[in-house]
Write a protein that holds these residues in place. Structure first.
Motif, PDB file in Angstrom:
ATOM      1  N   ALA A 348       0.427  -1.732   0.310  1.00 43.21           N
ATOM      2  CA  ALA A 348       0.124  -0.062  -0.038  1.00 43.21           C
ATOM      3  C   ALA A 348       1.044   1.035  -0.181  1.00 43.21           C
ATOM      4  O   ALA A 348       0.542   1.975  -0.478  1.00 43.21           O
ATOM      5  N   HIS A 349       1.685   1.356   0.925  1.00 39.28           N
ATOM      6  CA  HIS A 349       2.593   2.341   1.052  1.00 39.28           C
ATOM      7  C   HIS A 349       3.835   2.767  -0.340  1.00 39.28           C
ATOM      8  O   HIS A 349       3.838   4.076  -1.137  1.00 39.28           O
ATOM      9  N   VAL A 350       4.152   1.740  -1.428  1.00 41.65           N
ATOM     10  CA  VAL A 350       4.680   1.578  -2.270  1.00 41.65           C
ATOM     11  C   VAL A 350       3.832   2.147  -3.329  1.00 41.65           C
ATOM     12  O   VAL A 350       4.220   3.502  -4.295  1.00 41.65           O
ATOM     13  N   TYR A 351       2.517   1.592  -3.956  1.00 42.92           N
ATOM     14  CA  TYR A 351       0.856   2.135  -4.268  1.00 42.92           C
ATOM     15  C   TYR A 351       0.911   3.520  -4.155  1.00 42.92           C
ATOM     16  O   TYR A 351       0.903   4.900  -5.164  1.00 42.92           O
ATOM     17  N   TYR A 352       0.858   3.551  -2.954  1.00 45.61           N
ATOM     18  CA  TYR A 352       0.547   5.652  -2.632  1.00 45.61           C
ATOM     19  C   TYR A 352       1.399   6.540  -3.253  1.00 45.61           C
ATOM     20  O   TYR A 352       1.460   7.438  -3.605  1.00 45.61           O
ATOM     21  N   THR A 353       2.920   6.051  -2.450  1.00 46.90           N
ATOM     22  CA  THR A 353       4.485   6.544  -3.063  1.00 46.90           C
ATOM     23  C   THR A 353       4.445   7.215  -5.013  1.00 46.90           C
ATOM     24  O   THR A 353       4.473   7.878  -5.412  1.00 46.90           O
ATOM     25  N   ALA A 354       4.074   5.710  -5.113  1.00 46.61           N
ATOM     26  CA  ALA A 354       3.973   5.940  -6.645  1.00 46.61           C
ATOM     27  C   ALA A 354       2.263   6.532  -7.607  1.00 46.61           C
ATOM     28  O   ALA A 354       2.925   7.876  -8.808  1.00 46.61           O
ATOM     29  N   ALA A 355       2.151   6.790  -6.965  1.00 50.22           N
ATOM     30  CA  ALA A 355       0.422   7.254  -6.992  1.00 50.22           C
ATOM     31  C   ALA A 355       0.958   9.000  -6.673  1.00 50.22           C
ATOM     32  O   ALA A 355       1.009  10.202  -8.218  1.00 50.22           O
ATOM     33  N   VAL A 356       1.568   9.675  -6.070  1.00 48.93           N
ATOM     34  CA  VAL A 356       2.048  10.757  -5.650  1.00 48.93           C
ATOM     35  C   VAL A 356       3.090  11.116  -6.309  1.00 48.93           C
ATOM     36  O   VAL A 356       3.582  12.540  -7.147  1.00 48.93           O
ATOM     37  N   LEU A 357       3.756  10.740  -6.337  1.00 50.14           N
ATOM     38  CA  LEU A 357       5.179  10.971  -7.926  1.00 50.14           C
ATOM     39  C   LEU A 357       4.825  11.247  -8.854  1.00 50.14           C
ATOM     40  O   LEU A 357       4.607  11.753  -9.995  1.00 50.14           O
ATOM     41  N   ALA A 358       3.911   9.965 -10.086  1.00 49.88           N
ATOM     42  CA  ALA A 358       2.759  10.402 -10.801  1.00 49.88           C
ATOM     43  C   ALA A 358       2.164  11.851 -11.275  1.00 49.88           C
ATOM     44  O   ALA A 358       2.599  12.436 -12.121  1.00 49.88           O
ATOM     45  N   LEU A 359       1.589  12.105  -9.827  1.00 46.20           N
ATOM     46  CA  LEU A 359       1.019  13.441 -10.358  1.00 46.20           C
ATOM     47  C   LEU A 359       2.069  14.601 -10.238  1.00 46.20           C
ATOM     48  O   LEU A 359       2.002  15.143 -10.784  1.00 46.20           O
ATOM     49  N   LEU A 360       3.192  14.657  -9.424  1.00 43.78           N
ATOM     50  CA  LEU A 360       3.612  15.104  -8.682  1.00 43.78           C
ATOM     51  C   LEU A 360       4.381  15.152 -10.249  1.00 43.78           C
ATOM     52  O   LEU A 360       5.053  16.966 -10.784  1.00 43.78           O
ATOM     53  N   LEU A 361       5.034  14.155 -10.826  1.00 35.50           N
ATOM     54  CA  LEU A 361       6.004  14.096 -12.491  1.00 35.50           C
ATOM     55  C   LEU A 361       5.532  14.553 -13.657  1.00 35.50           C
ATOM     56  O   LEU A 361       5.777  15.696 -14.062  1.00 35.50           O
TER      57      LEU A 361
END
Length: 421
Positions: A348-361
């Motif tokens: 869940a932490h990996v998915y959350y971080t990946a989603a946030v990073l994708a939004l930022l990028l």
């Protein structure tokens, strides 16, 4: 609480308090020893009725009124609020805190009082957040040493002297997100823990709209974690968990939904987004007024901002890959969790971080990655930093040096109203 846990938590708290003092002192001193590029902070009180007599404003409030905080303070006045459509890009949490803390029974609302009190509260929460990160990390990895290292590194977050020292949403979001994750680490009463976590995540969403992404942890906690831990469940228990998960997700997203409903009730008809099938002013306002949208920031003029955000983005991506361990593990834990071999860091932490990073990028103003890289904004980032220091000590020392120098440099630039914000 065990003695070793109390000792480690105290160590993290002391380091956090000392660094807070350094950051706040640097921000105040550098504000008064340089000429600001923008004078909005100093001039703001002249736009607020009755605030022209507050002589303490320039000394104690101005150092903390920079960039978006100018909007927040103006909106916090009892006669202010969401006067213009573009202000709906901001969640009402920080505005409500400023309005509440600026109020006194003996005198009218005071912007100086609001800023000073809210700044004090923000710094207290910024002190406590690394301690909560320590507790969350310890629950995830069962390692005292690793948890302390991750928490100590998070003390020196890139925004530690700027957004985390000022009346902005970041200190509140970071604290509430970690408090919710701490609740989810309780094993004794999982459904009650989920309810408390949902309330904390709702509080986080009250300060930042992307808090709705935290709902993923509630779903994972209810539907995936029991299977991953081989907890036997009847069909009735599984259905009860699914229902509580749905209710928890609705609670976590309620602040954003209420804000959108308020905007629709007060601004429609007459706005372009009112005619949409699902009228969401937030997405329209972000695109129309703040130039937020897929690929919009990918221009040559924004290359410096991508360079500034690169350490956070690269470390976050590396941490996701490193803590996911393998694609086989991702596939198994996601689709057949009852067959998982079990790993320290939940996906869940990996998915959350990946989603946030994708939004930022790809969607947001990429430089806000530096503001979002707080202890609670991206917990997995600090787990990656701790792993980096453990597995690649030389690179880890370079990263620690970067955190220290960037934090201080950003504080000086912030004081002068210079980017990055």
């Amino acid at each position: 609480m065990q003695r070793s846990v109390r000792r480690a938590a105290a160590r993290v708290l002391v380091a956090s308090v000392l660094w807070r003092l350094v950051c706040v002192a640097t921000l105040i001193i550098t504000t008064h020893t340089q000429t600001a590029f923008d004078t909005s902070g100093a001039l703001l009180r002249w736009t607020i009725p009755g605030a022209d007599r507050e002589v303490a404003w320039d000394t104690w409030a101005v150092p903390f009124v920079r960039w978006d905080t100018v909007y927040f303070v103006g909106m916090a006045h009892p006669l202010g609020g969401y006067q213009y459509e573009q202000m709906l890009a901001f969640q009402p949490g920080i505005v409500g805190i400023l309005r509440l803390l600026g109020t006194s029974h003996a005198s009218p609302w005071s912007p100086t009082r609001a800023v000073v009190r809210t700044t004090l509260l923000a710094n207290i929460l910024s002190c406590v957040s690394p301690v909560l990160l320590y507790l969350v990390t310890r629950a995830q990895f069962r390692s005292e040493k690793f948890a302390v290292r991750a928490a100590l590194l998070s003390v020196f977050a890139p925004a530690s002297g700027t957004a985390l020292s000022s009346p902005t949403p970041e200190p509140f979001f970071s604290f509430l997100a970690l408090l919710g994750l701490t609740c989810l680490s309780w094993d004794a009463a999982p459904r009650l823990a989920r309810l408390w976590a949902a309330a904390c995540f709702a509080g986080a969403t009250l300060f930042r709209a992307n808090g709705v992404l935290l709902s993923g942890f509630l779903i994972w906690h209810a539907l995936w974690r029991p299977s991953l831990r081989r907890v036997p469940r009847s069909v009735a228990a599984w259905m009860a968990d699914a229902l509580t998960a749905g209710g928890s997700v609705l609670l976590a997203g309620l602040p954003l939904a209420l804000q959108q409903a308020w905007a629709y009730a007060h601004l429609c008809p007459g706005r372009p987004w009112c005619r949409d099938t699902v009228p969401l002013p937030y997405s329209y306002i972000q695109a129309a007024y703040w130039d937020v949208g897929f690929g919009r920031y990918w221009t040559l003029a924004q290359v410096p901002n991508f360079v500034l955000a690169a350490p956070v983005l690269v470390l976050g991506a590396w941490a996701c890959v490193r803590l996911a361990h393998s694609w086989r593990r991702v596939w198994t834990d996601t689709w057949w969790p009852w067959q998982s071999a079990g790993q320290a860091c939940e996906l869940a932490h990996v998915y959350y971080t990946a989603a946030v990073l994708a939004l930022l990028l790809f969607v947001s103003h990429v430089q806000i990655a530096l503001r979002f890289a707080t202890p609670g904004g991206l917990p997995l980032l600090w787990w990656g930093a701790a792993l980096l220091c453990d597995e690649h000590p030389r690179v880890g020392r370079v990263f620690l040096g970067y955190l220290l120098w960037y934090s201080l440099a950003a504080t000086v630039l912030y004081a002068g109203f210079y980017p990055p914000a």
